[in-house]
Write a protein that holds these residues in place. Structure first.
Motif, PDB file in Angstrom:
ATOM      1  N   PHE A   6       0.865  -1.179   0.000  1.00 28.01           N
ATOM      2  CA  PHE A   6       0.000   0.000   0.000  1.00 28.01           C
ATOM      3  C   PHE A   6       0.902   1.231   0.000  1.00 28.01           C
ATOM      4  O   PHE A   6       1.776   1.363   0.865  1.00 28.01           O
ATOM      5  CB  PHE A   6      -0.913   0.003   1.220  1.00 28.01           C
ATOM      6  CG  PHE A   6      -2.054  -0.971   1.121  1.00 28.01           C
ATOM      7  CD1 PHE A   6      -3.337  -0.535   0.824  1.00 28.01           C
ATOM      8  CD2 PHE A   6      -1.841  -2.328   1.311  1.00 28.01           C
ATOM      9  CE1 PHE A   6      -4.390  -1.434   0.733  1.00 28.01           C
ATOM     10  CE2 PHE A   6      -2.886  -3.237   1.223  1.00 28.01           C
ATOM     11  CZ  PHE A   6      -4.168  -2.787   0.932  1.00 28.01           C
ATOM     12  N   VAL A   7       0.659   2.125  -0.946  1.00 23.97           N
ATOM     13  CA  VAL A   7       1.604   3.213  -1.201  1.00 23.97           C
ATOM     14  C   VAL A   7       0.905   4.564  -1.017  1.00 23.97           C
ATOM     15  O   VAL A   7       0.317   5.111  -1.957  1.00 23.97           O
ATOM     16  CB  VAL A   7       2.186   3.108  -2.623  1.00 23.97           C
ATOM     17  CG1 VAL A   7       3.347   4.087  -2.791  1.00 23.97           C
ATOM     18  CG2 VAL A   7       2.618   1.679  -2.939  1.00 23.97           C
ATOM     19  N   PRO A   8       0.940   5.120   0.190  1.00 28.26           N
ATOM     20  CA  PRO A   8       0.393   6.469   0.401  1.00 28.26           C
ATOM     21  C   PRO A   8       1.403   7.523  -0.041  1.00 28.26           C
ATOM     22  O   PRO A   8       2.602   7.240  -0.160  1.00 28.26           O
ATOM     23  CB  PRO A   8       0.179   6.515   1.911  1.00 28.26           C
ATOM     24  CG  PRO A   8       1.262   5.625   2.451  1.00 28.26           C
ATOM     25  CD  PRO A   8       1.459   4.529   1.430  1.00 28.26           C
ATOM     26  N   ILE A   9       0.916   8.732  -0.242  1.00 31.22           N
ATOM     27  CA  ILE A   9       1.838   9.810  -0.612  1.00 31.22           C
ATOM     28  C   ILE A   9       2.100  10.758   0.550  1.00 31.22           C
ATOM     29  O   ILE A   9       3.158  11.372   0.631  1.00 31.22           O
ATOM     30  CB  ILE A   9       1.317  10.601  -1.838  1.00 31.22           C
ATOM     31  CG1 ILE A   9       2.374  11.624  -2.300  1.00 31.22           C
ATOM     32  CG2 ILE A   9      -0.030  11.265  -1.548  1.00 31.22           C
ATOM     33  CD1 ILE A   9       2.082  12.276  -3.634  1.00 31.22           C
ATOM     34  N   TRP A  10       1.164  10.855   1.496  1.00 34.11           N
ATOM     35  CA  TRP A  10       1.299  11.869   2.541  1.00 34.11           C
ATOM     36  C   TRP A  10       1.804  11.261   3.842  1.00 34.11           C
ATOM     37  O   TRP A  10       1.299  10.242   4.301  1.00 34.11           O
ATOM     38  CB  TRP A  10      -0.041  12.567   2.783  1.00 34.11           C
ATOM     39  CG  TRP A  10      -0.662  13.145   1.548  1.00 34.11           C
ATOM     40  CD1 TRP A  10      -1.888  12.844   1.037  1.00 34.11           C
ATOM     41  CD2 TRP A  10      -0.095  14.119   0.662  1.00 34.11           C
ATOM     42  NE1 TRP A  10      -2.117  13.558  -0.108  1.00 34.11           N
ATOM     43  CE2 TRP A  10      -1.034  14.348  -0.368  1.00 34.11           C
ATOM     44  CE3 TRP A  10       1.118  14.809   0.631  1.00 34.11           C
ATOM     45  CZ2 TRP A  10      -0.801  15.245  -1.404  1.00 34.11           C
ATOM     46  CZ3 TRP A  10       1.349  15.699  -0.416  1.00 34.11           C
ATOM     47  CH2 TRP A  10       0.401  15.910  -1.404  1.00 34.11           C
ATOM     48  N   TYR A  11       2.773  11.928   4.430  1.00 32.10           N
ATOM     49  CA  TYR A  11       3.365  11.526   5.711  1.00 32.10           C
ATOM     50  C   TYR A  11       3.440  12.752   6.613  1.00 32.10           C
ATOM     51  O   TYR A  11       3.542  13.876   6.109  1.00 32.10           O
ATOM     52  CB  TYR A  11       4.775  10.964   5.488  1.00 32.10           C
ATOM     53  CG  TYR A  11       4.801   9.642   4.758  1.00 32.10           C
ATOM     54  CD1 TYR A  11       4.896   8.449   5.459  1.00 32.10           C
ATOM     55  CD2 TYR A  11       4.713   9.591   3.368  1.00 32.10           C
ATOM     56  CE1 TYR A  11       4.922   7.235   4.792  1.00 32.10           C
ATOM     57  CE2 TYR A  11       4.726   8.383   2.697  1.00 32.10           C
ATOM     58  CZ  TYR A  11       4.835   7.207   3.416  1.00 32.10           C
ATOM     59  OH  TYR A  11       4.844   6.012   2.757  1.00 32.10           O
ATOM     60  N   PRO A  12       3.409  12.568   7.940  1.00 35.15           N
ATOM     61  CA  PRO A  12       3.242  11.316   8.683  1.00 35.15           C
ATOM     62  C   PRO A  12       1.849  10.714   8.450  1.00 35.15           C
ATOM     63  O   PRO A  12       0.862  11.448   8.356  1.00 35.15           O
ATOM     64  CB  PRO A  12       3.424  11.725  10.146  1.00 35.15           C
ATOM     65  CG  PRO A  12       4.048  13.093  10.110  1.00 35.15           C
ATOM     66  CD  PRO A  12       3.584  13.725   8.846  1.00 35.15           C
ATOM     67  N   LEU A  13       1.789   9.416   8.387  1.00 33.51           N
ATOM     68  CA  LEU A  13       0.558   8.736   8.018  1.00 33.51           C
ATOM     69  C   LEU A  13      -0.608   9.103   8.923  1.00 33.51           C
ATOM     70  O   LEU A  13      -1.734   9.300   8.457  1.00 33.51           O
ATOM     71  CB  LEU A  13       0.775   7.218   8.047  1.00 33.51           C
ATOM     72  CG  LEU A  13       1.846   6.662   7.105  1.00 33.51           C
ATOM     73  CD1 LEU A  13       1.974   5.164   7.304  1.00 33.51           C
ATOM     74  CD2 LEU A  13       1.520   6.984   5.654  1.00 33.51           C
ATOM     75  N   GLU A  14      -0.363   9.197  10.229  1.00 33.17           N
ATOM     76  CA  GLU A  14      -1.442   9.444  11.181  1.00 33.17           C
ATOM     77  C   GLU A  14      -2.088  10.814  10.986  1.00 33.17           C
ATOM     78  O   GLU A  14      -3.233  11.028  11.380  1.00 33.17           O
ATOM     79  CB  GLU A  14      -0.920   9.325  12.617  1.00 33.17           C
ATOM     80  CG  GLU A  14      -0.620   7.905  13.058  1.00 33.17           C
ATOM     81  CD  GLU A  14      -1.881   7.073  13.243  1.00 33.17           C
ATOM     82  OE1 GLU A  14      -2.986   7.654  13.267  1.00 33.17           O
ATOM     83  OE2 GLU A  14      -1.768   5.844  13.351  1.00 33.17           O
ATOM     84  N   GLN A  15      -1.368  11.741  10.384  1.00 33.70           N
ATOM     85  CA  GLN A  15      -1.886  13.101  10.266  1.00 33.70           C
ATOM     86  C   GLN A  15      -2.731  13.324   9.018  1.00 33.70           C
ATOM     87  O   GLN A  15      -3.306  14.404   8.843  1.00 33.70           O
ATOM     88  CB  GLN A  15      -0.730  14.103  10.301  1.00 33.70           C
ATOM     89  CG  GLN A  15      -0.022  14.148  11.641  1.00 33.70           C
ATOM     90  CD  GLN A  15       1.030  15.232  11.708  1.00 33.70           C
ATOM     91  OE1 GLN A  15       1.032  16.167  10.910  1.00 33.70           O
ATOM     92  NE2 GLN A  15       1.933  15.115  12.666  1.00 33.70           N
TER      93      GLN A  15
END
Length: 325
Positions: A6-15
């Motif tokens: 799974f490839v998200p673009i936005w970090y930090p993930l929790e935010q």
């Protein structure tokens, strides 16, 4: 064992809700299934790569180079139709052109609402598209209806995506006509810059802040921008699951849940609609029944096991021989 990244673009993930709900939380959910190996971030050895919302230049190059990899593109915004400019570590990212590039490469599209799925089917008929629900956010679990005594009115989210602009009429009416005290859980500096008249009502966003404010709230309101009407009902689902009676506006996905539960009147479009709903909620028994009935409908659609099963069924369709890995 087949592997999925799974490839998200936005970090930090929790935010970031999209990274949190459609990447991190799904990976945590699927790690309990021994038939699948799952990981966060791009892996060139993965059989399936799930690209969440957008992707970096580097990851776009990777999926274009790795043609044997099945690419699932998780689309939760209408970036294919409207352009936004984001600044990333790699520089400026234009959401519309990037979205269309990923769609071109993708083997399968997925969407968090049936309405968005229908639009994707119409715009990109050559691409299979599947509806995949989201988990309920902020760790909420079905809780009893909150009491009406506090008169605290909660809204939470980003003020830059049209969600706040489209809900202001509800907040203003509930304050002026019904004496509610608004609590806006968002980014203080952005709210102060864009909507200075509301700055004093702001509580800085954090996961804990949303949880605690919902726990103290008598009412919640959610709305979607007219430019993004087909977004996920995750804020509505979260508030209702935590026991806060919630009014929704401009959200077909919320309308779908409310109608199925038997409460279409809680999808409001005028101040008169709001007044009628508040009259209904003034009866403690009806207030509790509304929350319980809608929670039941939400849980049938968004409970962890429902979401896990939806992803597994999708992956099994993509890799029909997955049991033989």
């Amino acid at each position: 064992m087949p592997k999925v990244c799974f490839v998200p673009i936005w970090y930090p993930l929790e935010q970031y809700a999209t990274s949190r709900l459609r990447a991190k939380s799904v990976v945590e959910l699927l790690r309990h299934d021994p038939r699948w190996e799952v990981e966060l971030d791009y892996g060139e050895d993965a059989d399936i790569a799930v690209i969440v919302q957008l992707c970096s230049d580097r990851n776009l190059e990777e999926i274009n180079r790795n043609r044997d990899q099945v690419v699932v593109y998780d689309i939760c915004d209408r970036f294919f139709a409207t352009d936004s400019i984001f600044r990333t570590d790699e520089g400026v990212l234009h959401s519309q052109s990037r979205c269309l590039e990923i769609i071109d490469r993708a083997d399968v599209l997925i969407a968090p609402t049936r309405q968005l799925k229908a639009e994707l089917n119409a715009r990109f008929p050559a691409k299979p598209c599947v509806y995949l629900p989201e988990l309920v956010d902020y760790g909420a679990v079905p809780s009893p209806a909150s009491p009406a005594d506090s008169r605290r009115l909660v809204w939470f989210g980003h003020t830059t995506r049209g969600n706040f602009e489209s809900v202001r009429w509800m907040i203003d009416h509930l304050v002026s006509a019904h004496g509610y005290q608004p609590v806006l859980v968002t980014t203080p500096n952005t709210l102060r810059r864009r909507y200075p008249a509301y700055a004093d009502f702001c509580t800085a966003w954090s996961i804990d802040a949303v949880r605690s404010e919902l726990a103290a709230a008598a009412l919640c309101v959610v709305s979607h921008s007219p430019a993004e009407p087909f977004k996920s009902p995750n804020r509505f689902a979260t508030a209702m699951t935590q026991g806060v009676p919630t009014l929704a506006s401009g959200s077909p996905a919320c309308d779908e849940i409310l109608a199925a539960a038997g409460y279409p009147q809680f999808s409001v479009g005028t101040t008169l609609d709001v007044d009628r709903v508040l009259e209904f909620l003034a009866d403690p028994a009806r207030r509790s029944l509304y929350v319980a009935d809608v929670q039941r409908e939400i849980w049938q659609r968004h409970a962890p096991e429902v979401v896990r099963r939806a992803y597994v069924e999708l992956f099994e369709r993509i890799l029909p021989d997955s049991d033989n890995y």
